[in-house]
Design a protein around this motif. Structure first.
Motif, PDB file in Angstrom:
ATOM      1  N   GLN A 175     -21.733  67.418 -29.924  1.00 34.22           N
ATOM      2  CA  GLN A 175     -21.888  66.024 -29.467  1.00 34.22           C
ATOM      3  C   GLN A 175     -21.630  65.006 -30.574  1.00 34.22           C
ATOM      4  N   ASP A 176     -21.420  65.476 -31.831  1.00 36.22           N
ATOM      5  CA  ASP A 176     -20.890  64.567 -32.842  1.00 36.22           C
ATOM      6  C   ASP A 176     -19.405  64.336 -32.538  1.00 36.22           C
ATOM      7  N   SER A 177     -18.863  63.244 -33.065  1.00 35.02           N
ATOM      8  CA  SER A 177     -17.456  62.928 -32.818  1.00 35.02           C
ATOM      9  C   SER A 177     -16.828  62.394 -34.096  1.00 35.02           C
ATOM     10  N   PHE A 178     -15.494  62.382 -34.138  1.00 40.59           N
ATOM     11  CA  PHE A 178     -14.798  61.908 -35.335  1.00 40.59           C
ATOM     12  C   PHE A 178     -13.362  61.529 -34.975  1.00 40.59           C
ATOM     13  N   GLY A 179     -12.753  60.701 -35.834  1.00 33.69           N
ATOM     14  CA  GLY A 179     -11.348  60.330 -35.658  1.00 33.69           C
ATOM     15  C   GLY A 179     -11.116  59.150 -34.742  1.00 33.69           C
ATOM     16  N   GLU A 180     -12.182  58.346 -34.467  1.00 33.84           N
ATOM     17  CA  GLU A 180     -12.044  57.264 -33.486  1.00 33.84           C
ATOM     18  C   GLU A 180     -11.048  56.179 -33.894  1.00 33.84           C
ATOM     19  N   LEU A 181     -10.868  55.975 -35.217  1.00 28.50           N
ATOM     20  CA  LEU A 181      -9.954  54.930 -35.655  1.00 28.50           C
ATOM     21  C   LEU A 181      -8.512  55.240 -35.259  1.00 28.50           C
ATOM     22  N   ALA A 182      -8.197  56.520 -35.067  1.00 28.31           N
ATOM     23  CA  ALA A 182      -6.850  56.919 -34.660  1.00 28.31           C
ATOM     24  C   ALA A 182      -6.486  56.391 -33.278  1.00 28.31           C
ATOM     25  N   LEU A 183      -7.488  56.016 -32.486  1.00 28.15           N
ATOM     26  CA  LEU A 183      -7.207  55.462 -31.156  1.00 28.15           C
ATOM     27  C   LEU A 183      -6.697  54.030 -31.250  1.00 28.15           C
ATOM     28  N   ILE A 184      -6.811  53.414 -32.439  1.00 31.03           N
ATOM     29  CA  ILE A 184      -6.359  52.037 -32.616  1.00 31.03           C
ATOM     30  C   ILE A 184      -5.020  51.991 -33.336  1.00 31.03           C
ATOM     31  N   HIS A 185      -4.882  52.743 -34.430  1.00 30.48           N
ATOM     32  CA  HIS A 185      -3.606  52.705 -35.152  1.00 30.48           C
ATOM     33  C   HIS A 185      -3.487  53.898 -36.085  1.00 30.48           C
ATOM     34  N   ASP A 186      -2.393  53.900 -36.867  1.00 29.09           N
ATOM     35  CA  ASP A 186      -2.015  55.043 -37.703  1.00 29.09           C
ATOM     36  C   ASP A 186      -2.677  55.080 -39.079  1.00 29.09           C
ATOM     37  N   THR A 187      -3.876  54.562 -39.217  1.00 27.29           N
ATOM     38  CA  THR A 187      -4.526  54.576 -40.528  1.00 27.29           C
ATOM     39  C   THR A 187      -4.686  56.018 -41.028  1.00 27.29           C
ATOM     40  N   PRO A 188      -4.356  56.296 -42.287  1.00 27.18           N
ATOM     41  CA  PRO A 188      -4.523  57.654 -42.815  1.00 27.18           C
ATOM     42  C   PRO A 188      -5.973  58.135 -42.701  1.00 27.18           C
ATOM     43  N   ARG A 189      -6.129  59.402 -42.430  1.00 26.16           N
ATOM     44  CA  ARG A 189      -7.468  59.994 -42.293  1.00 26.16           C
ATOM     45  C   ARG A 189      -8.234  59.861 -43.614  1.00 26.16           C
ATOM     46  N   SER A 190      -9.508  59.506 -43.514  1.00 21.50           N
ATOM     47  CA  SER A 190     -10.322  59.283 -44.716  1.00 21.50           C
ATOM     48  C   SER A 190     -10.974  60.555 -45.224  1.00 21.50           C
ATOM     49  N   ALA A 191     -10.860  61.677 -44.473  1.00 21.61           N
ATOM     50  CA  ALA A 191     -11.500  62.942 -44.878  1.00 21.61           C
ATOM     51  C   ALA A 191     -10.752  64.103 -44.243  1.00 21.61           C
ATOM     52  N   THR A 192     -11.040  65.285 -44.766  1.00 17.35           N
ATOM     53  CA  THR A 192     -10.542  66.518 -44.153  1.00 17.35           C
ATOM     54  C   THR A 192     -11.642  67.088 -43.262  1.00 17.35           C
ATOM     55  N   LEU A 193     -11.280  67.539 -42.067  1.00 13.55           N
ATOM     56  CA  LEU A 193     -12.222  68.170 -41.136  1.00 13.55           C
ATOM     57  C   LEU A 193     -11.810  69.620 -40.932  1.00 13.55           C
ATOM     58  N   LYS A 194     -12.773  70.542 -41.233  1.00 12.85           N
ATOM     59  CA  LYS A 194     -12.480  71.972 -41.150  1.00 12.85           C
ATOM     60  C   LYS A 194     -13.602  72.678 -40.387  1.00 12.85           C
ATOM     61  N   THR A 195     -13.240  73.646 -39.545  1.00  5.44           N
ATOM     62  CA  THR A 195     -14.247  74.388 -38.797  1.00  5.44           C
ATOM     63  C   THR A 195     -14.997  75.341 -39.720  1.00  5.44           C
ATOM     64  N   ILE A 196     -16.301  75.500 -39.472  1.00  7.39           N
ATOM     65  CA  ILE A 196     -17.120  76.464 -40.220  1.00  7.39           C
ATOM     66  C   ILE A 196     -17.211  77.762 -39.430  1.00  7.39           C
ATOM     67  N   GLU A 197     -17.221  77.667 -38.116  1.00  6.57           N
ATOM     68  CA  GLU A 197     -17.330  78.823 -37.229  1.00  6.57           C
ATOM     69  C   GLU A 197     -16.432  78.591 -36.023  1.00  6.57           C
ATOM     70  N   ASN A 198     -16.408  79.544 -35.099  1.00  2.00           N
ATOM     71  CA  ASN A 198     -15.645  79.321 -33.868  1.00  2.00           C
ATOM     72  C   ASN A 198     -16.115  78.023 -33.227  1.00  2.00           C
TER      73      ASN A 198
END
Length: 889
Positions: free
Chosen positions: A140-163
């Motif tokens: 239920q956490d979320s991320f990447g919402e700024l991408a819905l507005i424009h092409d701003t470069p991602r401010s962090a890397t997001l990686k899965t810890i588990e499935n």
């Protein structure tokens, strides 16, 4: 410098400083931070390829009620979704896809370009910034919402810890979904508004504003909407469901979708004549009387009366010859009279010409009910104009409710300025004069003087009015007839000029020989203005301005007429050079855009639109396009050269502006917007970096890469820096010309208080957008409301776009804060300016360029040497290979 070129992200802006040094914005210390820019809107949507979750398994999985509820809770944490209706949010959720990822898979990397917003359904992900874990995200956490507005470069890397599994929606899907829903909703609301009689008299602009001010309310079954006997000021339109009307507890009728009630509340503080109760779950559009007064700057009733008179005037053969100013004076001197059924309106024996009477509602009949006058009829006008003594032979009565606009005879002639025939003859001449760019900057008084100088001359068939190579000394305005323009050397007819056109205007300012012979074909009558008479009404400053402006009309220029002095601008798409004309020694700015870049970025349509927009613009406060060219390698824009400093840097030097200085710059900005908006051009990129202060201290608007021609609404995200962006652009609900007023309001606040009102200390665009959406306008503790300046800022920075203008540009310019501003003197550049840049001389560079005579292509090719040009894309079927034909010089 002068250019129409914008750069991407944080632009490097080169200016001429006091000592003539080149200064980069990035390395200057200032309390006025230039806010992070949006990506350039001319970049194709596919230029930067998103790499979000590229190893995930993606499914169009159906969603259960539990899934929808789960996602909905996450969405409510973000302002982007909080601004959506339930219908919009539900549609976005339905379009979300299901992403399945294994442990240690990267969703996206820091600084990559992203387009997708994600909600975690299962599993855990780590947030990594600069190779350090800073957070762990769970379901239920979320991320990447700024991408819905424009092409701003991602401010962090997001990686899965588990499935893990994610719900995701990309920007294109999100924006298209909102656009489709909003467009349908807009069309439906538009239809409902137009179906209501009280609004039928409104023009398209007023209806557009009205739609922006509509509120939507839901009522549950059995809920009372209005009570009989209460005073109301709201109109209700049923959009969904049904209601029951009752009087004294007795049901009278049922109303359904498209029906409305409470319309009298918009005109009067009337008492409700019935109780209205929702028969089922019902959605109503509501419009308030108070809101409409804010919207139009006056009451709806007065708007309806004035619009009705305008329609009547437009239909009348006499009054359509009046000017806009004369129209408005007539409207303002009319008295509205309201009459009831059967009331006597006109008495037999009354002189018809005593009053000009406009029927704006209802009909007038004789005693035996024969209809004589209908709505929009004008009574007594012929008699007043012809000075006839005719009288009414019968009494006339009101049929139903009747509204009349009454203008006494003396008021009519005072409003139009005297004798009708003389006034309208002058109007025809003035109308023609105002078509000539040379006269655009004259005051009303100067036009009046000009009219007195005009002489009417008649020419018989085959008369030579003047001959080629003869010295020019007069301008001719064709009142009637036709003339031929003939090349004397070849005896060839070049073109015909007819009524309401002109010839010979350049001879009023320049000692020019006639370039062709003019011969009358049939009987011809002209107004003639002689150079000596014209010069007698000009002062030296205005003469200088006119000569400069008419030089910018010269399109007899070729690309090989110029040498490059130096490069004055650079950007993602092209380069701007200062060039000098070989013979005239005049300076211009030349923007060169490489065709390989154009193809790689698929910019053809953008450049054609930019050219189309620039060719429509001719204003002393806006950079002027003179001509375009093309060759095998590039397309070119030849522009007015603006020698000066960027407003951003001027503000840095001035720090806090005086009220007078802020008023001057703001008035200039509104004149720029007025010129653009009259042509349905939305600028969309208004901020200090896009305004130059020229060598006399006057501002000039540059860079039209984000501009667009619109009628109604548009949904595109434009390239404006976050702090200047209107809230309706951010949320994707669609926006109109009024988005520019928001940006102007931000700049006015910045002029007065040396800070932007939303997110001054913030560099994170998302935080800035959130603050804009919250709309908490806070003033400095020492700010006062002298001349209602706070009221003006609240108006411009209203979240309701329709209320920002206050009804019209005339209303805005008449705001109390602008008292003392002479708008005509700004256009004629006669007011003192807050700051005049001290600029180093370019004489030496210009002389060097004339001596060296380096070929244009050689210099431009050298400047393009280090340009990065993406790999060209395959040409799609139907692509017009001759797209650049319009650029041909």
């Amino acid at each position: 410098m002068g250019s129409c070129l914008r750069t991407s992200s944080r632009p490097r802006v080169i200016i001429n400083d006091n000592e003539g040094q080149e200064i980069s914005e990035a390395n200057t210390k200032t309390s006025r931070k230039f806010k992070q820019s949006m990506p350039d809107p001319r970049l194709s949507k596919d230029t930067k390829v998103p790499t979000d979750a590229k190893f995930a398994i993606v499914q169009d999985k159906s969603k259960s009620k539990a899934d929808i509820s789960f996602i909905n809770v996450s969405l409510t944490k973000h302002f982007i979704f909080n601004s959506l209706t339930e219908e919009q949010r539900e549609s976005v959720i339905n379009h979300m896809k299901y992403y399945i990822l294994e442990p240690r898979e990267i969703v996206f990397e820091q600084n990559s370009v992203g387009s997708t917003f994600f909600v975690i359904a299962h599993g855990k992900l780590e947030v990594i910034i600069d190779e350090k874990r800073v957070n762990v995200l769970r379901p239920q956490d979320s991320f990447g919402e700024l991408a819905l507005i424009h092409d701003t470069p991602r401010s962090a890397t997001l990686k899965t810890i588990e499935n893990s599994s994610l719900w995701g929606v990309d920007r294109k899907t999100f924006r298209n979904t909102l656009e489709q829903i909003n467009a349908l909703n807009y069309a439906e609301n538009h239809g409902l508004i137009e179906s209501i009689p009280v609004f039928k008299i409104l023009n398209n602009t007023q209806i557009e504003s009205l739609i922006s001010s509509i509120a939507t309310n839901m009522y549950g079954q059995g809920q009372v909407i209005v009570n009989e006997g209460e005073t109301g000021d709201l109109l209700f339109i049923i959009k969904q469901g049904s209601v029951v009307c009752s009087q004294e507890g007795k049901d009278i009728k049922t109303m359904e979708k498209g029906d409305y009630f409470g319309e009298q509340a918009l005109l009067y503080n009337s008492v409700r004549t019935a109780t209205i109760t929702a028969a089922e779950n019902t959605k109503c559009l509501t419009i308030g009387r108070t809101e409409l007064t804010k919207l139009f700057g006056t009451s709806l009733q007065l708007i309806i009366h004035k619009n009705s008179q305008r329609i009547a005037f437009d239909k009348n053969v006499y009054l359509k010859k009046l000017t806009k100013t004369q129209f408005e004076k007539l409207l303002n001197c009319s008295e509205i009279k309201e009459l009831s059924e059967g009331e006597k309106v006109i008495f037999a024996g009354t002189r018809k010409g005593d009053n000009v009477v406009v029927v704006i509602k209802g009909e007038l009949t004789t005693l035996d009910e024969e209809i004589v006058y209908k709505v929009f009829d004008i009574i007594g006008l012929d008699e007043a104009i012809q000075a006839l003594d005719d009288v009414f032979e019968n009494d006339y009565y009101a049929k139903g409710d009747v509204n009349l606009a009454i203008i006494p005879n003396i008021s009519f002639f005072n409003a139009i300025g005297g004798d009708y025939h003389k006034v309208t003859t002058n109007n025809d001449a003035i109308k023609l004069l105002k078509k000539i760019p040379l006269f655009r900057y004259l005051s009303e008084e100067q036009f009046e003087s000009l009219i007195q100088c005009l002489r009417v001359e008649n020419f018989k068939n085959e008369t030579i009015i003047f001959s080629q190579n003869q010295p020019g000394e007069s301008l001719f305005l064709i009142k009637s007839g036709r003339v031929e323009v003939i090349d004397k050397d070849t005896n060839r007819v070049l073109r015909n000029i007819t009524k309401d056109d002109y010839f010979g205007e350049r001879s009023l300012l320049f000692d020019k020989f006639r370039s062709a012979t003019i011969k009358a074909k049939g009987e011809v009558t002209c107004w003639v203005l002689y150079k000596s008479d014209f010069m007698s009404i000009l002062d030296e400053k205005l003469k200088k301005l006119l000569m400069k402006r008419i030089e910018l009309q010269d399109d007899n220029l070729n690309l090989n007429d110029f040498h490059i002095v130096n490069q004055i601008g650079t950007g993602t798409f092209g380069n701007v050079f200062l060039v000098i004309h070989k013979q005239k020694k005049s300076l211009y700015a030349l923007k060169a855009v490489n065709k390989k870049k154009i193809r790689a970025y698929e910019m053809e349509d953008n450049l054609l639109l930019e050219r189309k927009i620039l060719l429509q613009i001719d204003h002393v406060l806006i950079s002027k396009l003179i001509k375009t060219f093309k060759d095998d390698k590039r397309v070119y824009f030849l522009l007015e050269y603006i020698r000066g400093m960027n407003l951003f840097n001027v503000l840095r030097k001035l720090d806090v502006l005086t009220v007078a200085d802020a008023k001057f710059y703001t008035a200039c900005i509104f004149l720029m917007l007025e010129h653009l908006h009259e042509r349905d051009i939305i600028y969309r990129d208004l901020h200090p970096m896009n305004i130059m202060i020229d060598d006399e201290g006057y501002p000039k608007l540059i860079d039209f890469g984000a501009a667009k021609i619109i009628k109604g609404r548009t949904y595109t995200i434009a390239g404006i820096p976050p702090h200047y962006m209107a809230p309706e652009i951010i949320t994707g609900h669609g926006y109109t010309l009024s988005a520019d007023y928001w940006s102007a309001g931000i700049m006015l606040y910045e002029f007065l208080y040396a800070a932007v009102p939303f997110g001054e200390e913030e560099n994170d665009p998302y935080v800035v957008y959130e603050m804009i959406q919250q709309g908490k306008l806070v003033f400095p503790t020492n700010a006062d409301n002298k001349d209602k300046i706070k009221d003006l800022l609240v108006q411009l920075l209203s979240k309701n776009p329709a209320t920002r203008l206050g009804g019209s540009f005339e209303n805005l310019k008449a705001h109390h804060w602008f008292i003392g501003i002479n708008w005509e003197k700004i256009v004629r550049r006669e007011l003192p300016t807050p700051y005049v840049p001290i600029l180093s001389t370019i004489l030496h560079d210009a002389e060097t360029a004339l001596k060296q005579r380096k070929p244009l292509d050689e210099v431009i090719t050298k400047a393009e040497k280090h340009d990065e040009i993406p790999k060209p894309r395959p040409i799609k079927e139907g692509f017009n290979v001759n797209w650049d034909e319009e650029f041909k010089g």
